[in-house]
Design an enzyme around this catalytic site. Structure first.
Site, PDB file in Angstrom:
ATOM      1  CB  VAL A  19      62.147 -56.520  26.464  1.00  0.00           C
ATOM      2  CG1 VAL A  19      61.600 -57.567  25.505  1.00  0.00           C
ATOM      3  CG2 VAL A  19      61.612 -55.141  26.086  1.00  0.00           C
ATOM      4  CE  LYS A  45      67.369 -55.038  35.151  1.00  0.00           C
ATOM      5  NZ  LYS A  45      66.111 -55.694  35.417  1.00  0.00           N
ATOM      6  CE1 TYR A  70      75.785 -63.984  24.756  1.00  0.00           C
ATOM      7  CE2 TYR A  70      77.560 -63.088  26.098  1.00  0.00           C
ATOM      8  CZ  TYR A  70      76.412 -62.911  25.344  1.00  0.00           C
ATOM      9  OH  TYR A  70      75.887 -61.653  25.176  1.00  0.00           O
ATOM     10  NE  ARG A  93      59.557 -49.790  17.526  1.00  0.00           N
ATOM     11  CZ  ARG A  93      58.395 -49.174  17.348  1.00  0.00           C
ATOM     12  NH1 ARG A  93      58.233 -48.358  16.334  1.00  0.00           N
ATOM     13  NH2 ARG A  93      57.397 -49.371  18.195  1.00  0.00           N
ATOM     14  CB  THR A 124      67.755 -55.773  20.437  1.00  0.00           C
ATOM     15  OG1 THR A 124      67.985 -56.656  21.519  1.00  0.00           O
ATOM     16  CG2 THR A 124      68.460 -54.448  20.699  1.00  0.00           C
ATOM     17  CB  VAL A 127      63.236 -55.824  15.815  1.00  0.00           C
ATOM     18  CG1 VAL A 127      62.001 -55.534  14.987  1.00  0.00           C
ATOM     19  CG2 VAL A 127      63.345 -57.304  16.064  1.00  0.00           C
ATOM     20  CB  THR A 154      50.101 -58.021  14.075  1.00  0.00           C
ATOM     21  OG1 THR A 154      50.731 -57.719  12.824  1.00  0.00           O
ATOM     22  CG2 THR A 154      48.926 -58.933  13.836  1.00  0.00           C
ATOM     23  CB  ALA A 155      49.376 -57.865  19.443  1.00  0.00           C
ATOM     24  NE  ARG A 156      52.085 -51.588  21.016  1.00  0.00           N
ATOM     25  CZ  ARG A 156      53.375 -51.296  21.042  1.00  0.00           C
ATOM     26  NH1 ARG A 156      54.020 -51.015  19.926  1.00  0.00           N
ATOM     27  NH2 ARG A 156      54.021 -51.270  22.189  1.00  0.00           N
ATOM     28  CG  HIS A 173      41.020 -63.207  11.581  1.00  0.00           C
ATOM     29  ND1 HIS A 173      41.711 -64.013  12.454  1.00  0.00           N
ATOM     30  CD2 HIS A 173      39.710 -63.481  11.771  1.00  0.00           C
ATOM     31  CE1 HIS A 173      40.862 -64.762  13.128  1.00  0.00           C
ATOM     32  NE2 HIS A 173      39.632 -64.456  12.742  1.00  0.00           N
ATOM     33  CG  HIS A 180      58.789 -53.300  15.435  1.00  0.00           C
ATOM     34  ND1 HIS A 180      57.535 -53.090  15.931  1.00  0.00           N
ATOM     35  CD2 HIS A 180      59.640 -53.065  16.468  1.00  0.00           C
ATOM     36  CE1 HIS A 180      57.616 -52.745  17.207  1.00  0.00           C
ATOM     37  NE2 HIS A 180      58.889 -52.715  17.554  1.00  0.00           N
TER      38      HIS A 180
HETATM   39  N1  LIG Z   1      60.749 -55.724  19.239  1.00  0.00           N
HETATM   40  C1  LIG Z   1      59.857 -55.089  19.971  1.00  0.00           C
HETATM   41  O1  LIG Z   1      58.654 -55.129  19.669  1.00  0.00           O
HETATM   42  C2  LIG Z   1      60.314 -54.321  21.167  1.00  0.00           C
HETATM   43  C3  LIG Z   1      59.424 -53.789  22.106  1.00  0.00           C
HETATM   44  C4  LIG Z   1      59.921 -53.105  23.207  1.00  0.00           C
HETATM   45  C5  LIG Z   1      61.302 -52.924  23.326  1.00  0.00           C
HETATM   46  N2  LIG Z   1      62.131 -53.452  22.380  1.00  0.00           N
HETATM   47  C6  LIG Z   1      63.588 -53.285  22.424  1.00  0.00           C
HETATM   48  O2  LIG Z   1      64.154 -54.214  23.320  1.00  0.00           O
HETATM   49  C7  LIG Z   1      65.423 -53.720  23.736  1.00  0.00           C
HETATM   50  C8  LIG Z   1      65.518 -53.801  25.254  1.00  0.00           C
HETATM   51  O3  LIG Z   1      64.582 -52.908  25.838  1.00  0.00           O
HETATM   52  P1  LIG Z   1      64.436 -52.849  27.425  1.00  0.00           P
HETATM   53  O4  LIG Z   1      63.354 -51.896  27.724  1.00  0.00           O
HETATM   54  O5  LIG Z   1      64.427 -54.226  27.986  1.00  0.00           O
HETATM   55  O6  LIG Z   1      65.852 -52.167  27.783  1.00  0.00           O
HETATM   56  P2  LIG Z   1      66.606 -52.239  29.190  1.00  0.00           P
HETATM   57  O7  LIG Z   1      67.563 -51.112  29.182  1.00  0.00           O
HETATM   58  O8  LIG Z   1      65.617 -52.355  30.297  1.00  0.00           O
HETATM   59  O9  LIG Z   1      67.396 -53.620  29.119  1.00  0.00           O
HETATM   60  C9  LIG Z   1      68.449 -53.849  28.266  1.00  0.00           C
HETATM   61  C10 LIG Z   1      69.381 -54.822  28.965  1.00  0.00           C
HETATM   62  O10 LIG Z   1      70.408 -55.179  28.036  1.00  0.00           O
HETATM   63  C11 LIG Z   1      71.606 -55.296  28.782  1.00  0.00           C
HETATM   64  N3  LIG Z   1      72.748 -55.182  27.870  1.00  0.00           N
HETATM   65  C12 LIG Z   1      73.206 -54.076  27.246  1.00  0.00           C
HETATM   66  N4  LIG Z   1      74.270 -54.400  26.483  1.00  0.00           N
HETATM   67  C13 LIG Z   1      74.475 -55.725  26.629  1.00  0.00           C
HETATM   68  C14 LIG Z   1      75.419 -56.641  26.098  1.00  0.00           C
HETATM   69  N5  LIG Z   1      76.355 -56.251  25.255  1.00  0.00           N
HETATM   70  N6  LIG Z   1      75.342 -57.930  26.475  1.00  0.00           N
HETATM   71  C15 LIG Z   1      74.396 -58.351  27.331  1.00  0.00           C
HETATM   72  N7  LIG Z   1      73.471 -57.534  27.870  1.00  0.00           N
HETATM   73  C16 LIG Z   1      73.523 -56.230  27.527  1.00  0.00           C
HETATM   74  C17 LIG Z   1      71.532 -54.186  29.825  1.00  0.00           C
HETATM   75  O11 LIG Z   1      72.393 -54.435  30.916  1.00  0.00           O
HETATM   76  C18 LIG Z   1      70.054 -54.244  30.213  1.00  0.00           C
HETATM   77  O12 LIG Z   1      69.822 -55.098  31.323  1.00  0.00           O
HETATM   78  C19 LIG Z   1      65.510 -52.278  23.195  1.00  0.00           C
HETATM   79  O13 LIG Z   1      66.283 -52.265  22.022  1.00  0.00           O
HETATM   80  C20 LIG Z   1      64.076 -51.932  22.899  1.00  0.00           C
HETATM   81  O14 LIG Z   1      63.944 -50.942  21.913  1.00  0.00           O
HETATM   82  C21 LIG Z   1      61.673 -54.153  21.332  1.00  0.00           C
END
Ligand SMILES: NC(=O)c1ccc[n+]([C@@H]2O[C@H](COP(=O)([O-])OP(=O)(O)OC[C@H]3O[C@@H](n4cnc5c(N)ncnc54)[C@H](O)[C@@H]3O)[C@@H](O)[C@H]2O)c1
Length: 318
Positions: A19, A45, A70, A93, A124, A127, A154-156, A173, A180
């Site tokens: 993401v 990474k 940071y 989730r 994350t 959410v 909403t987009a979906r 609309h 979520h």
């Molecule tokens: N809100 C949404 O609509 C939506 C949609 C898709 C995914 N997500 C969420 O987004 C989050 C990330 O998903 P993803 O597919 O990118 O996962 P991912 O595993 O590809 O990436 C997560 C990243 O976070 C890093 N990470 C872990 N702990 C950390 C920390 N303490 N400090 C800094 N970095 C850290 C990891 O090294 C990794 O690179 C998940 O919780 C997922 O459920 C949310």
């Protein structure tokens, strides 16, 4: 929002996974930011993503992109949090809450130490709960902490309705509100095309619009993540586009109505929880939450969704 006249517009991203990296790429193409910093506890990474993204710059437009820490959140207009575990096949989730809440505290405190004036945007999962946690851990005003919420759902929903009705999704609309996640609520009573309620639109255009069709569209919306994760392991393009849209509304002070997660003060008996409702987003962050006129069934659905979230919040004791 900070004065961006003399400072390059910086966006910080914590979590350079699917993401985070996809958002960085979409942001690079959007030309909204002058600086993008990627922070990840897997620093290699973040470095790899920054290198790859930088190599797109000559083909896109000038942006400074680097893997940082940071301290680089200082001066960022928005810090987007995408760090943490994603759903595994079959996981909800809410199953992620223990794993991700623990890392959220350190992340949010580190951001605020270096950037007490910026906005925090959480993606994350879960959410809504992590947006609430970020609000508590950060001590920031409610306007400056928000979550991507149901912008994706909403987009979906609009996409799936657009396929059914044969119009551009931007002309549909309709909102998904609440969590979520599994308890989210479709707002059928206000859904419209060209200001026409869907049943009237159906009648005039000889479309079936059976209840079963509408129910199927909602279920496909709600369960889309499960379907995608089963096939490709993760979802990221649409959510990244949603995050860019939120960031655009903030950086350009657009007062755009988006369904994002924010702190609900008092609406339909719901309070002290973060969930999504159509919300006006501007440079200051959450300008106001729109108090929708819902049907009784939708209101009950939203209250139930809030209850699900509150139960988790109470257990977590943030
Ligand atoms: N809100 C949404 O609509 C939506 C949609 C898709 C995914 N997500 C969420 O987004 C989050 C990330 O998903 P993803 O597919 O990118 O996962 P991912 O595993 O590809 O990436 C997560 C990243 O976070 C890093 N990470 C872990 N702990 C950390 C920390 N303490 N400090 C800094 N970095 C850290 C990891 O090294 C990794 O690179 C998940 O919780 C997922 O459920 C949310």
């Amino acid at each position: 929002m900070q004065d961006t006249h003399h400072q390059p517009v910086r966006i910080a991203i914590v979590g350079a996974g699917n993401v985070g990296a996809t958002f960085a790429y979409a942001l690079l193409l959007s030309r909204l930011a002058a600086e993008i910093v990627l922070i990840d506890n897997n620093h290699a990474k973040a470095e790899g993503e920054a290198m790859d993204l930088n190599h797109a710059v000559p083909l896109a437009s000038p942006v400074r992109i680097w893997a940082g820490d940071y301290a680089d959140c200082a001066g960022a207009a928005v810090t987007v949090i995408t760090a943490g575990s994603a759903q595994r096949p079959g996981e909800t989730r809410l199953d992620l809450v223990q794993r991700n809440a623990a890392i959220m505290k350190t992340i949010v405190e580190s951001i605020v130490r270096h950037n007490p004036l910026g906005l925090i945007l959480v993606a994350t999962n879960p959410v809504d709960i992590l947006t609430y946690a970020s609000l508590k851990y950060s001590g920031l005003p409610t306007a400056r902490v928000l979550g991507s919420g149901t912008i994706l759902d909403t987009a979906r929903f609009r996409y799936m309705l657009s396929q059914y009705f044969g119009v551009d999704p931007r002309s549909v609309h309709a909102y998904i509100i609440g969590e979520h996640g599994d308890s989210e609520v479709p707002v059928w009573s206000l859904a419209n095309i060209a200001g026409m309620r869907l049943p009237v639109y159906c009648e005039q255009h000889d479309l079936g619009c059976r209840d079963a069709d509408m129910q199927r569209i909602f279920e496909q919306t709600r369960d889309a993540a499960y379907q995608i994760i089963e096939r490709k392991g993760a979802t990221y393009y649409a959510v990244a586009s949603g995050i860019v849209r939120i960031v655009e509304a903030i950086l350009r002070n657009q007062s755009t109505v988006l369904s994002v997660s924010s702190f609900i003060q008092d609406y339909a008996g719901i309070r002290d929880v973060c969930l999504s409702l159509p919300t006006v987003i501007s440079g200051a962050g959450v300008e106001r939450v729109i108090r929708l006129e819902l049907s009784d069934e939708e209101k009950a659905g939203l209250q139930q969704s809030a209850q699900v979230l509150k139960k988790f919040i109470e257990q977590m004791n943030f």
